[in-house]
Design a protein around this motif. Structure first.
Motif, PDB file in Angstrom:
ATOM      1  N   SER A 243       0.833  -1.205   0.000  1.00  0.00           N
ATOM      2  CA  SER A 243       0.000   0.000   0.000  1.00  0.00           C
ATOM      3  C   SER A 243       0.859   1.243   0.000  1.00  0.00           C
ATOM      4  CB  SER A 243      -0.943   0.006   1.216  1.00  0.00           C
ATOM      5  OG  SER A 243      -0.203   0.025   2.421  1.00  0.00           O
ATOM      6  N   HIS A 244       0.294   2.320  -0.529  1.00  0.00           N
ATOM      7  CA  HIS A 244       1.000   3.600  -0.564  1.00  0.00           C
ATOM      8  C   HIS A 244      -0.021   4.710  -0.449  1.00  0.00           C
ATOM      9  CE1 HIS A 244       2.612   7.149  -2.902  1.00  0.00           C
ATOM     10  NE2 HIS A 244       3.496   7.007  -1.934  1.00  0.00           N
ATOM     11  N   VAL A 245       0.201   5.595   0.503  1.00  0.00           N
ATOM     12  CA  VAL A 245      -0.639   6.771   0.663  1.00  0.00           C
ATOM     13  C   VAL A 245       0.198   7.980   0.298  1.00  0.00           C
ATOM     14  CG1 VAL A 245      -1.991   8.179   2.247  1.00  0.00           C
ATOM     15  CG2 VAL A 245      -1.992   5.692   2.483  1.00  0.00           C
ATOM     16  N   LYS A 246      -0.243   8.720  -0.708  1.00  0.00           N
ATOM     17  CA  LYS A 246       0.534   9.869  -1.168  1.00  0.00           C
ATOM     18  C   LYS A 246       0.671  10.891  -0.051  1.00  0.00           C
ATOM     19  CE  LYS A 246       0.965  13.116  -5.006  1.00  0.00           C
ATOM     20  NZ  LYS A 246       0.374  13.592  -6.271  1.00  0.00           N
ATOM     21  N   PRO A 247       1.910  11.218   0.325  1.00  0.00           N
ATOM     22  CA  PRO A 247       2.113  12.149   1.447  1.00  0.00           C
ATOM     23  C   PRO A 247       1.716  13.576   1.070  1.00  0.00           C
ATOM     24  CG  PRO A 247       4.214  11.656   0.403  1.00  0.00           C
ATOM     25  CD  PRO A 247       3.190  10.772  -0.267  1.00  0.00           C
ATOM     26  N   LYS A 248       1.348  14.351   2.081  1.00  0.00           N
ATOM     27  CA  LYS A 248       0.959  15.735   1.864  1.00  0.00           C
ATOM     28  C   LYS A 248       1.740  16.650   2.798  1.00  0.00           C
ATOM     29  CE  LYS A 248      -3.795  14.422   0.650  1.00  0.00           C
ATOM     30  NZ  LYS A 248      -5.239  14.583   0.998  1.00  0.00           N
ATOM     31  N   GLY A 249       1.965  17.870   2.360  1.00  0.00           N
ATOM     32  CA  GLY A 249       2.583  18.883   3.207  1.00  0.00           C
ATOM     33  C   GLY A 249       3.955  18.484   3.709  1.00  0.00           C
ATOM     34  N   ASN A 250       4.175  18.649   5.030  1.00  0.00           N
ATOM     35  CA  ASN A 250       5.480  18.388   5.622  1.00  0.00           C
ATOM     36  C   ASN A 250       5.845  16.908   5.619  1.00  0.00           C
ATOM     37  OD1 ASN A 250       5.868  21.106   6.177  1.00  0.00           O
ATOM     38  ND2 ASN A 250       4.924  20.961   8.214  1.00  0.00           N
ATOM     39  N   SER A 251       4.857  16.031   5.415  1.00  0.00           N
ATOM     40  CA  SER A 251       5.138  14.596   5.421  1.00  0.00           C
ATOM     41  C   SER A 251       5.683  14.094   4.090  1.00  0.00           C
ATOM     42  CB  SER A 251       3.860  13.813   5.773  1.00  0.00           C
ATOM     43  OG  SER A 251       2.880  13.984   4.768  1.00  0.00           O
ATOM     44  N   ALA A 252       5.836  14.987   3.099  1.00  0.00           N
ATOM     45  CA  ALA A 252       6.289  14.567   1.768  1.00  0.00           C
ATOM     46  C   ALA A 252       7.669  13.924   1.808  1.00  0.00           C
ATOM     47  CB  ALA A 252       6.295  15.770   0.831  1.00  0.00           C
ATOM     48  N   ARG A 253       8.501  14.308   2.759  1.00  0.00           N
ATOM     49  CA  ARG A 253       9.843  13.734   2.829  1.00  0.00           C
ATOM     50  C   ARG A 253       9.814  12.293   3.341  1.00  0.00           C
ATOM     51  NH1 ARG A 253      12.414  14.972   8.058  1.00  0.00           N
ATOM     52  NH2 ARG A 253      10.880  15.917   9.442  1.00  0.00           N
ATOM     53  N   PHE A 254       8.664  11.843   3.852  1.00  0.00           N
ATOM     54  CA  PHE A 254       8.518  10.467   4.307  1.00  0.00           C
ATOM     55  C   PHE A 254       7.683   9.671   3.305  1.00  0.00           C
ATOM     56  CE2 PHE A 254       8.885  12.904   8.360  1.00  0.00           C
ATOM     57  CZ  PHE A 254      10.139  12.436   8.715  1.00  0.00           C
ATOM     58  N   ASN A 255       8.015   9.837   2.028  1.00  0.00           N
ATOM     59  CA  ASN A 255       7.272   9.178   0.958  1.00  0.00           C
ATOM     60  C   ASN A 255       7.684   7.711   0.906  1.00  0.00           C
ATOM     61  OD1 ASN A 255       5.679   8.692  -1.240  1.00  0.00           O
ATOM     62  ND2 ASN A 255       7.048   9.675  -2.715  1.00  0.00           N
ATOM     63  N   ASN A 256       6.893   6.855   1.544  1.00  0.00           N
ATOM     64  CA  ASN A 256       7.272   5.452   1.633  1.00  0.00           C
ATOM     65  C   ASN A 256       6.124   4.538   1.231  1.00  0.00           C
ATOM     66  OD1 ASN A 256       6.059   6.199   4.344  1.00  0.00           O
ATOM     67  ND2 ASN A 256       6.233   3.975   4.574  1.00  0.00           N
ATOM     68  N   LEU A 257       6.480   3.306   0.994  1.00  0.00           N
ATOM     69  CA  LEU A 257       5.544   2.267   0.592  1.00  0.00           C
ATOM     70  C   LEU A 257       5.538   1.187   1.669  1.00  0.00           C
ATOM     71  CD1 LEU A 257       5.323   0.722  -2.944  1.00  0.00           C
ATOM     72  CD2 LEU A 257       5.847  -0.765  -1.025  1.00  0.00           C
ATOM     73  N   SER A 258       4.363   0.685   2.025  1.00  0.00           N
ATOM     74  CA  SER A 258       4.241  -0.370   3.034  1.00  0.00           C
ATOM     75  C   SER A 258       4.121  -1.717   2.335  1.00  0.00           C
ATOM     76  CB  SER A 258       3.014  -0.125   3.916  1.00  0.00           C
ATOM     77  OG  SER A 258       3.122   1.110   4.602  1.00  0.00           O
ATOM     78  N   LEU A 259       5.084  -2.578   2.590  1.00  0.00           N
ATOM     79  CA  LEU A 259       5.170  -3.865   1.895  1.00  0.00           C
ATOM     80  C   LEU A 259       5.117  -4.999   2.919  1.00  0.00           C
ATOM     81  CD1 LEU A 259       5.773  -5.447  -0.763  1.00  0.00           C
ATOM     82  CD2 LEU A 259       8.199  -5.130  -0.250  1.00  0.00           C
ATOM     83  N   TYR A 260       4.197  -5.933   2.709  1.00  0.00           N
ATOM     84  CA  TYR A 260       4.073  -7.098   3.580  1.00  0.00           C
ATOM     85  C   TYR A 260       4.537  -8.327   2.801  1.00  0.00           C
ATOM     86  CZ  TYR A 260       1.228  -4.120   6.593  1.00  0.00           C
ATOM     87  OH  TYR A 260       0.791  -3.101   7.405  1.00  0.00           O
ATOM     88  N   VAL A 261       5.661  -8.900   3.216  1.00  0.00           N
ATOM     89  CA  VAL A 261       6.264 -10.041   2.528  1.00  0.00           C
ATOM     90  C   VAL A 261       5.809 -11.334   3.207  1.00  0.00           C
ATOM     91  CG1 VAL A 261       8.436 -11.156   1.877  1.00  0.00           C
ATOM     92  CG2 VAL A 261       8.244  -8.656   1.830  1.00  0.00           C
ATOM     93  N   ARG A 262       5.471 -12.322   2.394  1.00  0.00           N
ATOM     94  CA  ARG A 262       4.983 -13.591   2.930  1.00  0.00           C
ATOM     95  C   ARG A 262       6.097 -14.360   3.636  1.00  0.00           C
ATOM     96  NH1 ARG A 262      -0.014 -14.885   0.849  1.00  0.00           N
ATOM     97  NH2 ARG A 262      -0.647 -13.713  -1.016  1.00  0.00           N
ATOM     98  N   ARG A 263       5.758 -14.906   4.777  1.00  0.00           N
ATOM     99  CA  ARG A 263       6.736 -15.679   5.543  1.00  0.00           C
ATOM    100  C   ARG A 263       7.203 -16.914   4.779  1.00  0.00           C
ATOM    101  NH1 ARG A 263       6.101 -18.120  11.708  1.00  0.00           N
ATOM    102  NH2 ARG A 263       7.701 -19.713  11.524  1.00  0.00           N
ATOM    103  N   GLU A 264       6.313 -17.553   4.028  1.00  0.00           N
ATOM    104  CA  GLU A 264       6.665 -18.827   3.395  1.00  0.00           C
ATOM    105  C   GLU A 264       7.755 -18.709   2.341  1.00  0.00           C
ATOM    106  OE1 GLU A 264       2.437 -17.864   1.657  1.00  0.00           O
ATOM    107  OE2 GLU A 264       3.490 -17.636   3.574  1.00  0.00           O
ATOM    108  N   CYS A 265       8.040 -17.502   1.862  1.00  0.00           N
ATOM    109  CA  CYS A 265       9.118 -17.359   0.879  1.00  0.00           C
ATOM    110  C   CYS A 265      10.476 -17.155   1.550  1.00  0.00           C
ATOM    111  CB  CYS A 265       8.820 -16.213  -0.088  1.00  0.00           C
ATOM    112  SG  CYS A 265       8.985 -14.554   0.617  1.00  0.00           S
TER     113      CYS A 265
END
Length: 338
Positions: A243-265
């Motif tokens: 998931s990714h929520v486009k940052p706004k205002g002062n939070s733009a420098r924390f432009n990150n993506l949330s990635l959930y990797v499967r344990r089985e791999c």
């Protein structure tokens, strides 16, 4: 050869040369990309332990729990121990009662009884060697939750300190006929104390980070397009959710993506009896990544290889890779500041 081949060999992956040869045409980016850094372990996210390990379950489940949390909290004088021990309790934060609907609301007696085991006491502690901000919480059933530990050894040390406190206070209070920290008669006290220092680590997941320094090759990631790319069926065996929520205002420098990797791999993840099915990773646009709950450094390294493999593939696509002149951007920022 190639940068990716060198990276794979550097990370000592158990991948055959034939497999690397097959993977290279897919993963090698169109333009240069540096090798990732090794995973830097920052500490343990939250350590969960069980004191009195091996004590029969029926001995720990009784009205109010095995430990009298109020008696424990009131009996510790800080710093504890008072000498120059490697581990010390600096502050007793007091007992934290179960949550209720409101200060003036009546709580049914059966509800109070059901939540007594939630009573917890918090201790602020200091450990020689970098543990300057450690907090341990202990429940009446002997389970503890610790934050601020750098490694598993430190986690065990702070739990051992609490065990020592319980044992010493119990012995003192029994001699002077004071309220007992361990509930029950003398036989029950003796049985519980014999299991007290048997500490079982239930969870000690690490905080770590690594970096694919895209700044060094003048690039960054388009996080929205990367999110859509990783959500595709191609990565379904590795990616549970992204998931990714486009940052706004002062939070733009924390432009990150949330990635959930499967344990089985993750083949390095040993069967630890936990029910954790995914690992959460933050991916930032300049290539830095952080993991919040890997069981150990070996799994974190494998996780980094898997995540970076997907990023290398994504960087082949012009709608994901954005070329950036970081020197010009820095100069412009400096001019605006002056």
């Amino acid at each position: 050869g190639g940068l990716l081949e060198g990276a794979l060999k550097t990370r000592r992956l158990s991948v055959s040369p034939d497999a690397i040869a097959v993977a290279l045409p897919v993963l090698e980016p169109k333009r240069g990309i540096p090798q990732r850094s090794a995973v830097a372990v920052k500490g343990i996210a939250t350590g969960i332990c069980q004191l009195f390990n091996g004590l029969p379950a029926q001995s720990t489940v009784r009205a109010g729990g095995l430990l009298d949390i109020d008696a424990l909290a009131s009996a510790i004088s800080c710093p504890y121990p008072s000498d120059t021990s490697d581990v010390q309790i600096l502050e007793v934060c007091g007992r934290i009662p179960p949550k209720s609907a409101g200060a003036n609301d009546k709580v049914p007696a059966e509800s109070v009884k059901a939540t007594r085991l939630n009573n917890v006491c918090a201790f602020k502690m200091k450990v020689q060697g970098g543990g300057d901000n450690v907090t341990l919480r202990i429940w009446a059933n002997g389970k503890t939750q610790t934050s601020g530990c750098k490694d598993r050894g430190m986690l065990l040390a702070v739990n051992s300190c609490i065990c020592q406190a319980i044992a010493n206070i119990s012995a003192h209070n029994m001699r002077h006929n004071l309220p007992r920290v361990i509930r029950g008669d003398a036989q029950r006290q003796e049985e519980a104390l014999s299991h007290l220092a048997h500490i079982r680590v239930l969870s000690a997941h690490i905080l770590g980070s690594w970096n694919v320094d895209l700044r060094s090759v003048g690039a960054k990631l388009d996080m929205g397009n990367l999110c859509e790319f990783l959500a595709g069926d191609r990565f379904g065996d590795r990616v549970f959710k992204v998931s990714h929520v486009k940052p706004k205002g002062n939070s733009a420098r924390f432009n990150n993506l949330s990635l959930y990797v499967r344990r089985e791999c993750l083949t390095q993840w040993k069967d630890d009896g936990s029910d954790q099915t995914t690992v959460y990773v933050n991916v930032y646009e300049a290539g830095k990544c952080s993991v919040l709950a890997a069981p150990d450094a070996e799994v974190a390294e494998e996780l980094a290889d898997i995540v970076c493999g997907m990023l290398f593939e994504a960087l082949q696509h012009d709608h994901i890779r954005i070329d950036v002149d970081y020197a010009a951007a820095a100069a412009s920022k400096k001019r605006r500041a002056t």
